[in-house]
Motif scaffolding. Structure first.
Motif, short mmCIF file in Angstrom:
data_model
loop_
_atom_site.label_atom_id
_atom_site.label_comp_id
_atom_site.label_asym_id
_atom_site.label_seq_id
_atom_site.Cartn_x
_atom_site.Cartn_y
_atom_site.Cartn_z
N ALA A 123 0.88 -1.47 -0.23
CA ALA A 123 -0.30 -0.15 -0.14
C ALA A 123 1.15 1.41 0.16
CB ALA A 123 -0.78 -0.04 1.18
N LEU A 124 0.48 2.23 -0.98
CA LEU A 124 0.78 3.53 -1.05
C LEU A 124 0.41 4.74 -0.86
CD1 LEU A 124 3.61 2.80 -4.42
CD2 LEU A 124 4.41 1.88 -1.59
N MET A 125 0.82 5.91 -0.94
CA MET A 125 -0.42 6.79 -0.19
C MET A 125 0.13 8.22 -0.58
SD MET A 125 -2.51 9.15 1.47
CE MET A 125 -3.72 9.73 2.09
N SER A 126 -0.51 8.51 -1.51
CA SER A 126 -0.20 10.23 -2.04
C SER A 126 -1.54 11.02 -1.77
CB SER A 126 0.64 10.11 -3.15
OG SER A 126 0.63 11.52 -3.41
N ARG A 127 -1.30 12.17 -2.31
CA ARG A 127 -2.18 12.85 -1.92
C ARG A 127 -1.64 14.37 -3.19
NH1 ARG A 127 -5.87 14.03 2.34
NH2 ARG A 127 -4.78 12.36 4.10
N VAL A 128 -3.09 14.56 -4.35
CA VAL A 128 -2.29 15.19 -4.95
C VAL A 128 -3.82 16.20 -4.90
CG1 VAL A 128 -1.54 13.53 -6.22
CG2 VAL A 128 -3.76 13.95 -6.82
N ALA A 129 -2.70 17.47 -6.01
CA ALA A 129 -3.72 18.43 -6.10
C ALA A 129 -4.92 18.41 -6.90
CB ALA A 129 -3.41 19.76 -6.85
N VAL A 130 -5.81 18.68 -6.45
CA VAL A 130 -8.06 18.33 -6.47
C VAL A 130 -7.52 18.36 -8.07
CG1 VAL A 130 -10.06 19.18 -7.17
CG2 VAL A 130 -9.13 19.40 -4.97
N PRO A 131 -7.37 19.32 -9.27
CA PRO A 131 -7.28 18.94 -10.52
C PRO A 131 -6.65 17.87 -10.99
CG PRO A 131 -6.52 21.47 -9.84
CD PRO A 131 -6.57 20.85 -8.99
#
Length: 101
Positions: free
Chosen positions: A42-50
């Motif tokens: 499992a890997l997790m990342s948050r990206v900008a909404v666009p």
């Protein structure tokens, strides 16, 4: 009235075997469904909404049912292991409508 004077209800413990409820709870065995994808990290990342919205659009356009599978396929190719990319859903198989209870 002090707290020591209050009546404390006795704790009630009921065993499933005593009530006979477990006779209807048979052990489930795998009889179908999607085959396992094997071991995963499992890997997790948050990206900008666009960016997230664009990835969702691209996943749908590429025929992926799950955005995570689309992202995993991109990562597998970038890592030089395209053979480990998730396989796209079979578009010829339709989901059966299940009415809400």
């Amino acid at each position: 009235m002090s707290t020591s004077d209050r009546a404390v209800p006795a704790r009630l413990t009921v065993s499933v075997t005593e009530t006979g409820l477990n006779r209807h709870m048979n052990k489930r065995t795998a009889t179908g469904g999607r085959p396992s994808k094997g071991q995963r990290k499992a890997l997790m990342s948050r990206v900008a909404v666009p960016v997230g919205e664009k990835i969702e659009e691209q996943a749908a356009a590429a025929g992926y049912q799950y955005v995570g599978d689309y992202i995993a396929s991109i990562l597998a190719r970038e890592a030089g292991m395209p053979e480990l990319a998730p396989v796209q859903a079979d578009r010829t198989r339709l989901e059966l409508p299940i009415p809400a209870a």
